[in-house]
Scaffold this motif. Sequence first.
Motif, PDB file in Angstrom:
ATOM      1  N   ALA A   1      29.579  32.149  42.764  1.00 57.48           N
ATOM      2  CA  ALA A   1      30.594  32.669  42.097  1.00 57.48           C
ATOM      3  C   ALA A   1      31.558  31.564  41.576  1.00 57.48           C
ATOM      4  N   GLU A   2      31.411  30.478  41.868  1.00 55.37           N
ATOM      5  CA  GLU A   2      32.220  29.456  41.240  1.00 55.37           C
ATOM      6  C   GLU A   2      31.370  28.978  39.789  1.00 55.37           C
ATOM      7  N   ARG A   3      30.251  29.028  39.750  1.00 54.67           N
ATOM      8  CA  ARG A   3      29.702  28.905  38.369  1.00 54.67           C
ATOM      9  C   ARG A   3      30.020  29.891  37.505  1.00 54.67           C
ATOM     10  N   PHE A   4      29.611  31.260  38.074  1.00 52.85           N
ATOM     11  CA  PHE A   4      30.483  32.192  36.883  1.00 52.85           C
ATOM     12  C   PHE A   4      31.596  32.113  36.620  1.00 52.85           C
ATOM     13  N   ALA A   5      32.627  31.704  37.440  1.00 51.59           N
ATOM     14  CA  ALA A   5      34.102  31.518  37.045  1.00 51.59           C
ATOM     15  C   ALA A   5      34.208  30.425  36.120  1.00 51.59           C
ATOM     16  N   ASP A   6      33.410  29.438  36.113  1.00 56.28           N
ATOM     17  CA  ASP A   6      33.333  28.147  35.366  1.00 56.28           C
ATOM     18  C   ASP A   6      32.961  28.802  34.063  1.00 56.28           C
ATOM     19  N   LEU A   7      31.873  29.328  33.825  1.00 54.25           N
ATOM     20  CA  LEU A   7      31.379  29.876  32.620  1.00 54.25           C
ATOM     21  C   LEU A   7      32.182  30.848  32.009  1.00 54.25           C
ATOM     22  N   VAL A   8      33.082  31.701  32.919  1.00 49.12           N
ATOM     23  CA  VAL A   8      34.019  32.719  32.052  1.00 49.12           C
ATOM     24  C   VAL A   8      35.122  31.878  31.543  1.00 49.12           C
ATOM     25  N   ARG A   9      35.621  30.702  32.205  1.00 49.43           N
ATOM     26  CA  ARG A   9      36.720  30.077  31.816  1.00 49.43           C
ATOM     27  C   ARG A   9      36.205  29.331  30.493  1.00 49.43           C
ATOM     28  N   ARG A  10      35.062  28.924  30.549  1.00 53.52           N
ATOM     29  CA  ARG A  10      34.552  28.259  29.176  1.00 53.52           C
ATOM     30  C   ARG A  10      34.241  29.147  27.760  1.00 53.52           C
ATOM     31  N   LEU A  11      33.971  30.231  28.000  1.00 56.34           N
ATOM     32  CA  LEU A  11      33.616  31.152  27.150  1.00 56.34           C
ATOM     33  C   LEU A  11      35.251  31.688  26.761  1.00 56.34           C
ATOM     34  N   ARG A  12      36.045  31.747  27.529  1.00 57.61           N
ATOM     35  CA  ARG A  12      37.376  32.300  27.060  1.00 57.61           C
ATOM     36  C   ARG A  12      38.014  31.120  26.217  1.00 57.61           C
ATOM     37  N   THR A  13      37.640  29.906  26.640  1.00 57.82           N
ATOM     38  CA  THR A  13      38.211  28.650  25.983  1.00 57.82           C
ATOM     39  C   THR A  13      37.772  28.724  24.536  1.00 57.82           C
ATOM     40  N   ALA A  14      36.606  29.216  24.388  1.00 57.46           N
ATOM     41  CA  ALA A  14      35.956  29.095  23.128  1.00 57.46           C
ATOM     42  C   ALA A  14      36.376  30.407  22.282  1.00 57.46           C
ATOM     43  N   GLY A  15      37.028  31.271  22.802  1.00 58.41           N
ATOM     44  CA  GLY A  15      37.824  32.057  21.944  1.00 58.41           C
ATOM     45  C   GLY A  15      37.485  33.646  22.377  1.00 58.41           C
ATOM     46  N   HIS A  16      36.480  33.884  23.461  1.00 57.38           N
ATOM     47  CA  HIS A  16      35.892  35.264  23.522  1.00 57.38           C
ATOM     48  C   HIS A  16      36.678  35.988  24.504  1.00 57.38           C
ATOM     49  N   ARG A  17      36.661  37.332  24.536  1.00 58.98           N
ATOM     50  CA  ARG A  17      37.347  38.084  25.426  1.00 58.98           C
ATOM     51  C   ARG A  17      35.964  38.347  26.581  1.00 58.98           C
ATOM     52  N   VAL A  18      36.576  37.981  27.922  1.00 59.06           N
ATOM     53  CA  VAL A  18      35.468  38.234  28.847  1.00 59.06           C
ATOM     54  C   VAL A  18      35.889  39.176  29.730  1.00 59.06           C
ATOM     55  N   VAL A  19      34.952  40.302  30.353  1.00 58.12           N
ATOM     56  CA  VAL A  19      35.484  41.043  31.509  1.00 58.12           C
ATOM     57  C   VAL A  19      34.422  40.810  32.308  1.00 58.12           C
ATOM     58  N   VAL A  20      35.002  41.149  33.542  1.00 55.99           N
ATOM     59  CA  VAL A  20      33.952  40.772  35.019  1.00 55.99           C
ATOM     60  C   VAL A  20      34.053  42.250  35.256  1.00 55.99           C
ATOM     61  N   THR A  21      32.723  42.501  35.776  1.00 59.99           N
ATOM     62  CA  THR A  21      32.147  43.826  36.352  1.00 59.99           C
ATOM     63  C   THR A  21      31.395  43.413  37.779  1.00 59.99           C
ATOM     64  N   GLY A  22      31.184  44.737  38.453  1.00 57.48           N
ATOM     65  CA  GLY A  22      30.628  44.480  39.674  1.00 57.48           C
ATOM     66  C   GLY A  22      30.271  45.945  40.260  1.00 57.48           C
ATOM     67  N   GLY A  23      29.424  46.201  41.327  1.00 57.47           N
ATOM     68  CA  GLY A  23      29.241  47.137  41.746  1.00 57.47           C
ATOM     69  C   GLY A  23      30.167  47.855  42.741  1.00 57.47           C
ATOM     70  N   PRO A  24      29.934  49.194  43.339  1.00 49.63           N
ATOM     71  CA  PRO A  24      31.065  49.639  44.305  1.00 49.63           C
ATOM     72  C   PRO A  24      31.373  48.729  45.329  1.00 49.63           C
ATOM     73  N   ALA A  25      30.616  48.029  46.253  1.00 48.33           N
ATOM     74  CA  ALA A  25      30.657  47.137  47.101  1.00 48.33           C
ATOM     75  C   ALA A  25      30.961  45.752  46.733  1.00 48.33           C
ATOM     76  N   GLU A  26      31.038  45.481  45.485  1.00 48.67           N
ATOM     77  CA  GLU A  26      31.406  43.805  45.033  1.00 48.67           C
ATOM     78  C   GLU A  26      32.609  43.666  44.600  1.00 48.67           C
ATOM     79  N   ASP A  27      33.945  44.389  45.014  1.00 49.66           N
ATOM     80  CA  ASP A  27      35.076  43.961  44.518  1.00 49.66           C
ATOM     81  C   ASP A  27      35.608  42.527  45.009  1.00 49.66           C
ATOM     82  N   ALA A  28      35.061  42.245  46.294  1.00 51.98           N
ATOM     83  CA  ALA A  28      35.452  40.796  46.830  1.00 51.98           C
ATOM     84  C   ALA A  28      34.939  39.570  45.888  1.00 51.98           C
ATOM     85  N   LEU A  29      33.776  39.907  45.470  1.00 55.05           N
ATOM     86  CA  LEU A  29      33.163  38.977  44.285  1.00 55.05           C
ATOM     87  C   LEU A  29      33.668  38.978  43.106  1.00 55.05           C
ATOM     88  N   VAL A  30      34.054  40.265  42.673  1.00 52.98           N
ATOM     89  CA  VAL A  30      34.627  40.304  41.091  1.00 52.98           C
ATOM     90  C   VAL A  30      36.170  39.769  41.101  1.00 52.98           C
TER      91      VAL A  30
END
Length: 356
Positions: free
Chosen positions: A196-225
């Motif tokens: 999860a920490e690597r996904f979070a780092d990737l999200v931060r860096r894509l947003r820093t580059a100016g891209h809108r990022v959304v995070v999704t998950g399955g019905p049982a993955e709210d904690a991870l999302v």
Amino acid sequence: MRGRPHPAHRSVHPAGAAEPTTDRPRLLVLRALGLGDLLASVPALRGIRRAFPGHHVVLAIPPALGEAALATGAVDDILPAQAPGRAVPTLDGWTGPPPDIAVDLHGNGPESRDALAALTPRRLLAHAHPDPALPEPPVWRPDQHERERWCDFLGAYGIPADPSDLRLPPPDTSSPAPGAVVVHPGAEAASRRWPAERFADLVRRLRTAGHRVVVTGGPAEDALVLEVAASAGLPERDVLRGGLPFGELSALIAHATLVVSGDTGPAHLAVAHATPSVTLFGPVSPDLWGPPGAAHHIALWKPGPPGDPHGDAPDPQLLRIGTDEAVTAALSLLRPVRAGAPARRGRDAGVPTAPA
């Protein structure tokens, strides 16, 4: 489910029994697995549909995937069927006369073949105990890609199927985040979940580059999302928790600029909609489950000893994929964002797509 219901849903009995509401002979296909498994079988399902145009095609599949199955255009009805893990379910919900034809796309063992045989179909197509009259019975090759495997299986029975016939039509539902980068950190098994920490780092860096990022998950993955979103500092509007209904998830991915995920259902959905994707593989090789060769699909993979795709810990090969590598791959498929430029949306984003 949100969106317009498919008329074929009306022929599925509330108790789970597929009602014989047609005079056409019925053909039953067993593929009671996950979303990625369903999408990998689309070429085979379409081959069956073309070979038997006069049959009413019923797919035995978990009920949560009913809308996805009908969206393929290859299925008339579903028979709700599921079992824990990847086990073979019973098909007790079948009602009316036996199937005219039954096709085992679930596996190569006797369990799935026997589940269909118990319905006494007139003709049964399976890897286990194939028709002895076949000149070249189907052969299960463990090193074969999943899409090609089932097309070759049908070919042994004289049914042509094209492994590249995997596109889905554009969904009618509106995307909840058109033009966004979709990051899906979850997967059914822990062995296929990048940290999860690597996904979070990737999200931060894509947003820093100016891209809108959304995070999704399955019905049982709210904690991870929520973990990924909180660490990345995502606003609430870009946190799509709870498991989107299929129509909404399909629209989100169809109109995204990029999908980044592990080897799981949304990666296959990106392929089905020709949406650029970066997929992090491990422990299963992309040679077996990956996207078709195309510049707008990048499969990251570190070869190594075979691992358990259903294991309860992240696979060592998957962990060898670093955040820098994933970010570089993602940015290579995204146009740089100019200051003050309007957001690009879905198909207008200027990314390459596969031919329809």
